[in-house]
Design a protein around this motif. Structure first.
Motif, PDB file in Angstrom:
ATOM      1  N   CYS A 168       0.824  -1.215   0.000  1.00 52.84           N
ATOM      2  CA  CYS A 168       0.000   0.000   0.000  1.00 52.84           C
ATOM      3  C   CYS A 168       0.855   1.260   0.000  1.00 52.84           C
ATOM      4  CB  CYS A 168      -0.930  -0.001   1.212  1.00 52.84           C
ATOM      5  SG  CYS A 168      -2.193  -1.294   1.181  1.00 52.84           S
ATOM      6  N   ILE A 169       1.948   1.249   0.739  1.00 51.03           N
ATOM      7  CA  ILE A 169       2.833   2.412   0.815  1.00 51.03           C
ATOM      8  C   ILE A 169       3.482   2.678  -0.544  1.00 51.03           C
ATOM      9  CG2 ILE A 169       5.000   3.245   1.817  1.00 51.03           C
ATOM     10  CD1 ILE A 169       4.091   1.729   4.413  1.00 51.03           C
ATOM     11  N   ALA A 170       3.904   1.616  -1.233  1.00 57.25           N
ATOM     12  CA  ALA A 170       4.507   1.782  -2.552  1.00 57.25           C
ATOM     13  C   ALA A 170       3.508   2.346  -3.552  1.00 57.25           C
ATOM     14  CB  ALA A 170       5.056   0.448  -3.045  1.00 57.25           C
ATOM     15  N   LEU A 171       2.263   1.853  -3.501  1.00 55.61           N
ATOM     16  CA  LEU A 171       1.246   2.381  -4.409  1.00 55.61           C
ATOM     17  C   LEU A 171       0.935   3.841  -4.112  1.00 55.61           C
ATOM     18  CD1 LEU A 171       1.021  -0.527  -5.355  1.00 55.61           C
ATOM     19  CD2 LEU A 171      -1.463  -0.315  -5.235  1.00 55.61           C
ATOM     20  N   ARG A 172       0.963   4.204  -2.842  1.00 57.71           N
ATOM     21  CA  ARG A 172       0.743   5.606  -2.505  1.00 57.71           C
ATOM     22  C   ARG A 172       1.866   6.471  -3.077  1.00 57.71           C
ATOM     23  NH1 ARG A 172      -2.116   8.024   1.560  1.00 57.71           N
ATOM     24  NH2 ARG A 172      -3.506   6.246   1.203  1.00 57.71           N
ATOM     25  N   GLN A 185      -1.424  12.571   0.271  1.00 58.59           N
ATOM     26  CA  GLN A 185      -0.403  12.551   1.314  1.00 58.59           C
ATOM     27  C   GLN A 185       0.329  11.217   1.324  1.00 58.59           C
ATOM     28  OE1 GLN A 185       0.354  15.239   3.137  1.00 58.59           O
ATOM     29  NE2 GLN A 185      -1.258  16.374   2.042  1.00 58.59           N
ATOM     30  N   PRO A 186       1.642  11.214   1.618  1.00 59.05           N
ATOM     31  CA  PRO A 186       2.373   9.946   1.728  1.00 59.05           C
ATOM     32  C   PRO A 186       1.772   9.069   2.825  1.00 59.05           C
ATOM     33  CG  PRO A 186       3.877  11.819   1.671  1.00 59.05           C
ATOM     34  CD  PRO A 186       2.512  12.389   1.844  1.00 59.05           C
ATOM     35  N   ILE A 311       8.585  -1.836  -5.988  1.00 62.27           N
ATOM     36  CA  ILE A 311       7.527  -1.811  -6.994  1.00 62.27           C
ATOM     37  C   ILE A 311       7.069  -0.387  -7.313  1.00 62.27           C
ATOM     38  CG2 ILE A 311       6.737  -4.130  -6.401  1.00 62.27           C
ATOM     39  CD1 ILE A 311       4.349  -2.757  -4.939  1.00 62.27           C
ATOM     40  N   THR A 312       7.793   0.610  -6.846  1.00 61.45           N
ATOM     41  CA  THR A 312       7.466   1.989  -7.201  1.00 61.45           C
ATOM     42  C   THR A 312       7.924   2.279  -8.625  1.00 61.45           C
ATOM     43  OG1 THR A 312       9.552   2.994  -6.480  1.00 61.45           O
ATOM     44  CG2 THR A 312       7.857   2.627  -4.787  1.00 61.45           C
ATOM     45  N   GLY A 324      -3.007   2.806  -8.557  1.00 63.19           N
ATOM     46  CA  GLY A 324      -4.042   1.789  -8.470  1.00 63.19           C
ATOM     47  C   GLY A 324      -5.292   2.306  -7.780  1.00 63.19           C
ATOM     48  N   GLN A 325      -6.227   1.405  -7.552  1.00 59.66           N
ATOM     49  CA  GLN A 325      -7.455   1.790  -6.872  1.00 59.66           C
ATOM     50  C   GLN A 325      -7.196   2.187  -5.423  1.00 59.66           C
ATOM     51  OE1 GLN A 325     -10.896  -0.973  -7.938  1.00 59.66           O
ATOM     52  NE2 GLN A 325      -9.141  -2.130  -8.721  1.00 59.66           N
ATOM     53  N   LEU A 326      -6.189   1.580  -4.814  1.00 60.60           N
ATOM     54  CA  LEU A 326      -5.934   1.844  -3.401  1.00 60.60           C
ATOM     55  C   LEU A 326      -5.443   3.261  -3.141  1.00 60.60           C
ATOM     56  CD1 LEU A 326      -4.398  -1.575  -2.322  1.00 60.60           C
ATOM     57  CD2 LEU A 326      -6.517  -0.563  -1.444  1.00 60.60           C
ATOM     58  N   SER A 327      -4.873   3.917  -4.141  1.00 66.38           N
ATOM     59  CA  SER A 327      -4.436   5.296  -3.935  1.00 66.38           C
ATOM     60  C   SER A 327      -5.108   6.293  -4.869  1.00 66.38           C
ATOM     61  CB  SER A 327      -2.911   5.414  -4.090  1.00 66.38           C
ATOM     62  OG  SER A 327      -2.261   5.043  -2.889  1.00 66.38           O
TER      63      SER A 327
END
Length: 386
Positions: A168-172, A185-186, A311-312, A324-327
């Motif tokens: 999730c952090i990488a997608l953000r 926001q990060p 994966i960034t 993605g959808q998560l961010s």
């Protein structure tokens, strides 16, 4: 290698603006996404003679009434009824129509106008099994269902919440490079781990944000694409599978392992030759399942893969480069098109600040959740045409 989609190119991609709230109609969202994609392609609306639409909120309207709204005369139509698998399926059906001479230019578009309340109402009546057997029991919607999948995956394969958090952090981080992503926001590991519980073990940042938005791509015959004098994208292979495994509702969901060999054989490439992946990420566990099912990492080893892989957009193997959808948010049925849009934008070199060096990549879709698993899975391999 061109394969089963010989003579077809993807020539444009576009989005409608994502928003938490908006008074834009569904037709307006489709028009905005379609206009952006056609502008990317350098084609006018009057060139469109094929239309593929996916939208949860569209009924009682349908694809013919959308064509009427846009003033289009079409020779090919498709209406996506496969949830988040529909974007790839609509793209592949439109490509076959162009290949077979049924149309020349096809717009593939998905859009929805959702907030949390509308999202939950739709899920309560998503299909007969959900409406009659799950909603009356208070099944907590998709969050409750995928909480069970997440817990099962953790118990089977030793994944930890920190592993989902890393994803999730990488997608953000990717999403912060995307002006159309809703999260600005990060995300830190501390914030991820301490977030509001939703349905154990899921917390706030494991769940997508329902929103308003739309995504579209434009396909054209090779002859038409050549006249545009711009980059284009080939569909090397596309596959779909439904109700896999039949009569077994207790498996961790997803049919990608059933279609992956055909997908790579038809494309003429192997997983290690992919430059990126755009995975359907309604919940982190589903991205883990896709990584394994599509052969991008060994079975049961997605957590280990993600511990070792950046994966960034700056990493060795970028995933969901637009967040993605998560961010970015889940605009209903457009959740199944956001990855298709992003893959095409990357391959056309139109991804802006998040652009990565790439020649080919894989995109996957998932949808139509029934008794505890999605009934439809899809995937495609796309390549920039030189």
């Amino acid at each position: 290698m061109i394969g089963m989609f010989e003579g077809v190119r993807i020539v444009g991609a576009g989005q409608a603006a994502y928003a938490k709230k908006s008074d834009r109609s569904l037709q307006r969202l489709m028009y905005e996404a379609g206009t952006a994609a056609l502008t990317s392609a350098g084609l006018p609306w009057r060139a469109v003679d094929g239309l593929a639409v996916t939208c949860f909120g569209l009924p009682p309207d349908n694809v013919p009434t959308v064509a009427e709204h846009f003033g289009l005369e079409t020779r090919f139509m498709f209406q996506g009824v496969y949830g988040g698998a529909s974007g790839i399926i609509g793209m592949s059906h439109a490509a076959r129509a162009i290949r077979d001479g049924a149309c020349d230019v096809a717009l593939v578009v998905a859009a929805d106008s959702f907030d949390v309340a509308a999202h939950n109402k739709t899920l309560d009546h998503f299909n007969g099994s959900v409406k009659e057997w799950m909603s009356p029991q208070g099944f907590a919607g998709a969050n409750g269902m995928f909480a069970l999948h997440t817990q099962l995956y953790m118990e089977r394969h030793g994944a930890r919440r920190e592993d989902f958090g890393k994803f999730c952090i990488a997608l953000r981080e990717n999403g912060l490079l995307n002006s159309n992503a809703l999260f600005k926001q990060p995300l830190t590991m501390a914030a991820y781990l301490s977030a509001k519980p939703i349905a154990s073990p899921l917390c706030l940042f494991d769940c997508v944000m329902p929103c308003i938005g739309g995504d579209a791509i434009v396909l054209a015959s090779e002859k038409t694409a050549a006249r545009l004098n711009r980059p284009s994208v080939r569909i090397l292979a596309a596959e779909e599978i439904h109700n896999y495994p039949a009569n077994d509702i207790y498996q961790v969901p997803g049919g990608w392992q059933r279609l992956a060999d055909r997908l790579y054989d038809n494309a003429g490439f192997v997983p290690a030759q992919m430059d990126f992946a755009q995975l359907y990420d309604d919940y982190p566990v589903m991205a883990f399942v896709q990584l394994e099912g599509l052969g991008l990492c060994p079975s049961g080893r997605a957590a280990e893969f993600l511990r070792q892989t950046d994966i960034t957009t700056q990493g060795a193997f970028p995933i969901n480069t637009g967040g993605g959808q998560l961010s970015a948010g889940q605009a209903g049925a457009s959740g199944g098109m956001i990855g298709v849009y992003e893959a095409v934008a990357q391959l056309l070199g139109e991804a802006g600040r998040r652009q990565i060096p790439c020649k080919r990549g894989i995109v996957s879709g998932y949808g139509m959740v029934a008794y505890g698993r999605g009934l439809s899975s899809s995937a495609a391999i796309l390549e920039r045409a030189d």
